[in-house]
Design a protein around this motif. Structure first.
Motif, PDB file in Angstrom:
ATOM      1  N   THR A  34       0.706  -1.158   0.020  1.00  0.00           N
ATOM      2  CA  THR A  34      -0.027  -0.135   0.125  1.00  0.00           C
ATOM      3  C   THR A  34       0.849   1.191   0.125  1.00  0.00           C
ATOM      4  OG1 THR A  34      -1.721  -1.184   1.351  1.00  0.00           O
ATOM      5  CG2 THR A  34      -1.695   1.154   1.218  1.00  0.00           C
ATOM      6  N   LEU A  36       1.124   5.025   0.610  1.00  0.00           N
ATOM      7  CA  LEU A  36       0.406   6.207   1.110  1.00  0.00           C
ATOM      8  C   LEU A  36       0.907   7.506   0.641  1.00  0.00           C
ATOM      9  CD1 LEU A  36       0.759   4.937   4.902  1.00  0.00           C
ATOM     10  CD2 LEU A  36      -1.284   4.871   3.376  1.00  0.00           C
ATOM     11  N   ASP A  72      -1.724  -1.075  -3.942  1.00  0.00           N
ATOM     12  CA  ASP A  72      -2.862  -0.154  -3.755  1.00  0.00           C
ATOM     13  C   ASP A  72      -2.508   1.151  -3.122  1.00  0.00           C
ATOM     14  OD1 ASP A  72      -4.852  -2.285  -3.701  1.00  0.00           O
ATOM     15  OD2 ASP A  72      -3.984  -3.124  -1.766  1.00  0.00           O
ATOM     16  N   ARG A  74      -3.469   4.934  -1.242  1.00  0.00           N
ATOM     17  CA  ARG A  74      -4.484   5.476  -0.179  1.00  0.00           C
ATOM     18  C   ARG A  74      -3.862   7.065   0.050  1.00  0.00           C
ATOM     19  NH1 ARG A  74      -6.615   1.459  -1.232  1.00  0.00           N
ATOM     20  NH2 ARG A  74      -7.335  -0.150   0.020  1.00  0.00           N
ATOM     21  N   ALA A  92      -5.711   4.786   7.183  1.00  0.00           N
ATOM     22  CA  ALA A  92      -5.624   4.363   5.570  1.00  0.00           C
ATOM     23  C   ALA A  92      -5.237   3.130   5.572  1.00  0.00           C
ATOM     24  CB  ALA A  92      -4.470   5.243   4.986  1.00  0.00           C
ATOM     25  N   VAL A  93      -4.316   2.370   6.436  1.00  0.00           N
ATOM     26  CA  VAL A  93      -4.051   1.032   6.386  1.00  0.00           C
ATOM     27  C   VAL A  93      -3.969   0.725   7.981  1.00  0.00           C
ATOM     28  CG1 VAL A  93      -2.048  -0.583   5.880  1.00  0.00           C
ATOM     29  CG2 VAL A  93      -2.013   1.640   4.893  1.00  0.00           C
TER      30      VAL A  93
END
Length: 135
Positions: A34, A36, A72, A74, A92-93
């Motif tokens: 992910t 950020l 992903d 975010r 977010a995670v």
């Protein structure tokens, strides 16, 4: 034992060799990553010319097809102190086993409670800040 979630934090205004090295290292350590994207909701400016969605698209296009499916993105607000950033990152995670991956030569960001930070040495490139020409 479950595989921890891997997160990378950065502005990623344009894909550079350093940004891709960070994402590729994260994907080498876990099945998914992910990213950020900090400064996500700032108005456009010379320092932040792209929205977080545009930055996600640029970084995604710089990756191989197989890697695109494993990443992903975010948005994360930036500013108002470390506590706010930690809270944004955790929202977010969410998860108990999150690893925040950072280059060893980068200034360490605040780490949310329950997360751990892992640092790695960036690979030698001709110029880590050079933009990726593939775009």
């Amino acid at each position: 034992m479950t595989t921890p979630l891997i997160a990378c934090l950065g502005a990623f205004q344009l894909p550079t060799h350093a940004a891709l090295a960070l994402v590729r290292e994260a994907l080498a350590r876990a099945p998914r990553c992910t990213v950020l994207l900090s400064g996500a909701f700032r108005p456009r400016s010379p320092r932040y010319p792209f929205t977080w969605e545009e930055r996600a698209g640029l970084l995604r296009q710089a990756l191989d097809l197989q890697d695109r499916a494993r990443i992903d993105f975010r948005p994360v607000r930036e500013g108002w102190g470390d506590e706010r950033l930690r809270s944004e990152m955790q929202a977010a995670v969410p998860g108990e086993q999150v690893v925040l991956l950072q280059p060893a030569n980068a200034e360490p960001p605040p780490v949310p409670a329950g997360w751990r930070m892992e640092r790695f040495d960036m690979p030698e490139t001709q110029d880590a800040d050079e933009l990726i020409p593939r775009l």
